[in-house]
Design an enzyme around this catalytic site. Structure first.
Site, PDB file in Angstrom:
ATOM      1  CD  GLU A   1      -2.800   1.301   2.452  1.00 16.16           C
ATOM      2  OE1 GLU A   1      -2.692   0.442   3.348  1.00 16.16           O
ATOM      3  OE2 GLU A   1      -3.623   2.219   2.489  1.00 16.16           O
TER       4      GLU A   1
ATOM      5  CE  LYS B   1      -5.975  -0.180   1.749  1.00 16.22           C
ATOM      6  NZ  LYS B   1      -6.614  -0.733   2.931  1.00 16.22           N
TER       7      LYS B   1
HETATM    8  C1  5MM Z   1      -8.317   1.593   8.542  1.00 15.89           C
HETATM    9  O1  5MM Z   1      -7.267   2.559   8.560  1.00 15.89           O
HETATM   10  C2  5MM Z   1      -5.976   2.014   8.376  1.00 15.89           C
HETATM   11  C3  5MM Z   1      -5.104   2.206   9.534  1.00 15.89           C
HETATM   12  O2  5MM Z   1      -4.669   3.475   9.737  1.00 15.89           O
HETATM   13  P1  5MM Z   1      -3.604   3.849  10.912  1.00 15.89           P
HETATM   14  O3  5MM Z   1      -2.429   2.938  10.797  1.00 15.89           O
HETATM   15  O4  5MM Z   1      -3.286   5.274  10.586  1.00 15.89           O
HETATM   16  O5  5MM Z   1      -4.293   3.711  12.221  1.00 15.89           O
HETATM   17  C4  5MM Z   1      -5.413   2.493   7.013  1.00 15.89           C
HETATM   18  O6  5MM Z   1      -4.102   2.085   6.778  1.00 15.89           O
HETATM   19  C5  5MM Z   1      -6.286   1.924   5.965  1.00 15.89           C
HETATM   20  O7  5MM Z   1      -6.138   0.532   5.903  1.00 15.89           O
HETATM   21  C6  5MM Z   1      -6.043   2.485   4.585  1.00 15.89           C
HETATM   22  O8  5MM Z   1      -5.551   3.781   4.557  1.00 15.89           O
HETATM   23  C7  5MM Z   1      -7.347   2.467   3.823  1.00 15.89           C
HETATM   24  O9  5MM Z   1      -8.321   3.090   4.599  1.00 15.89           O
HETATM   25  P2  5MM Z   1      -9.190   4.232   3.943  1.00 15.89           P
HETATM   26  O10 5MM Z   1      -9.949   4.836   5.096  1.00 15.89           O
HETATM   27  O11 5MM Z   1      -8.234   5.191   3.279  1.00 15.89           O
HETATM   28  O12 5MM Z   1     -10.073   3.512   2.951  1.00 15.89           O
END
Ligand code: 5MM
Length: 341
Positions: free
Chosen positions: A178, A220
């Site tokens: 990602e 991702k």
């Molecule tokens: C769910 O959020 C994930 C964890 O974030 P932190 O490590 O900052 O707590 C994040 O990595 C998430 O898996 C991805 O960014 C995709 O989430 P979004 O909200 O962008 O769809």
């Protein structure tokens, strides 16, 4: 590494009409989400909230191929003592685990960060495999700004992603790779494309240097999208066309599937964009979702930390999972949202 097994898991993670639930918010991030619904950030509340989603059996079985968990959650048990991992598996979904340890400032590159967590990762992966995880996730964060991103930032993050991916495959775990280019800022969609292309090219170069088998990863990425503060917001069609073109330039066909992050888009925009891309068709890889906020904002609001709201929250989760599942097939229509409202 057993490449056939890795490929099987990667293909299942991006199976037609299915996508990934990113429920791997770290304790600090889930606090922000809970603050917004006036819910205390306790271990029990985090468990009850996630249990609510994992027990939405129809959504999990039909629309959610895998769930990205946070370290706390992978070891957690539901209220009745059933491990949460077993609930996910019983629904036919694959448990996964976030293994990065967040970001640290990148020296000599003011305002930029590098994702950390490689130390002892091999040992942690073995434990996670034994706990049932069959895929992992590592997120790199790239910001667009004045003089940013620097090559140092892109390179350091791509290298870390590739090292992580190689370690995952050695442990028979599929790495979700990602590299997220943030949509914060006032840049337009073309600047997002320019930066994302540089990031993806470097990421695949590093994956190659680290001998990562592309058949056993899931990418991702962010979509090609206008910055949140940009005055001119690109249309759904423009986002879809530019994202597909950008990915075709950068992502080898050996990659089985691409599962987008939502990155702060509204629920409906994230769905509409994915749908429009799949309508273009004739793509070399599966295109689906790995959404956090765009899958969870509605159920979070409906739940609001109260047990009496669990059924309503599950309906909200089911709805978003179904809408995104249709989008992954290019079969979503905007009026399906209105009918449900
Ligand atoms: C769910 O959020 C994930 C964890 O974030 P932190 O490590 O900052 O707590 C994040 O990595 C998430 O898996 C991805 O960014 C995709 O989430 P979004 O909200 O962008 O769809």
């Amino acid at each position: 590494m057993n490449l056939a097994d890795l490929n099987k898991v990667a293909v299942a993670m991006t199976a037609p009409g299915k996508g990934i639930l990113a429920a791997d918010e770290s304790t600090g991030t889930i606090k922000k989400r809970f603050d917004a619904i006036a819910t205390e950030n306790t271990e029990d509340n985090r468990r009850d909230y996630r249990e609510m989603m994992f027990r939405t059996a129809e959504a999990m079985k039909n629309h959610i191929s895998g769930v990205i968990l946070y370290d706390e959650t992978i070891w957690q048990k539901a209220k009745d003592g059933t491990p949460l991992v077993d609930i996910i598996k019983a629904a036919g979904s694959i448990p996964g685990i976030k293994v990065d340890e967040g970001v640290k400032p990148l020296p000599n590159c003011p305002g930029e960060v590098v994702t950390v967590g490689l130390d002892k990762l091999a040992d942690r992966l073995t434990k996670y495999y034994d706990a049932g995880a069959r895929f992992a996730k590592w997120r790199a964060v790239i910001d667009i700004g004045q003089g940013m991103p620097t090559f140092s930032c892109i390179h350091a993050n791509a290298h870390a992603l590739a090292r992580y991916a190689a370690l995952c495959q050695a442990a028979n775990i599929v790495p979700i790779v990602e590299p997220e280019v943030l949509m914060d800022g006032a840049h337009d969609i073309d600047r997002c494309v320019d930066v994302t292309v540089r990031v993806l090219k470097e990421t695949f170069q590093e994956l190659y240097y680290n001998r990562v088998a592309l058949e056993g990863i899931v990418l991702k990425p962010n979509m090609a999208i206008s910055g949140k503060k940009c005055a001119k917001q690109a249309s759904v069609e423009e986002v879809a066309e530019k994202t597909v073109k950008m990915l075709k330039e950068c992502v080898p066909a050996a990659v089985p599937g691409i599962a987008f992050l939502s990155g702060g888009q509204s629920d409906e925009a994230a769905t509409a964009h994915l749908d429009a891309m799949n309508r273009i068709g004739n793509l070399p890889w599966a295109l689906t979702f790995s959404y956090g906020r765009a899958l969870q904002a509605a159920p979070q609001k409906a739940w609001s930390g109260r047990s009496e709201n669990v059924a309503a929250a599950q309906r909200a989760f089911m709805h978003r999972a179904k809408m995104n599942s249709l989008a992954a097939l290019g079969q979503w229509k905007a009026d399906m949202e209105k009918k449900a409202a």
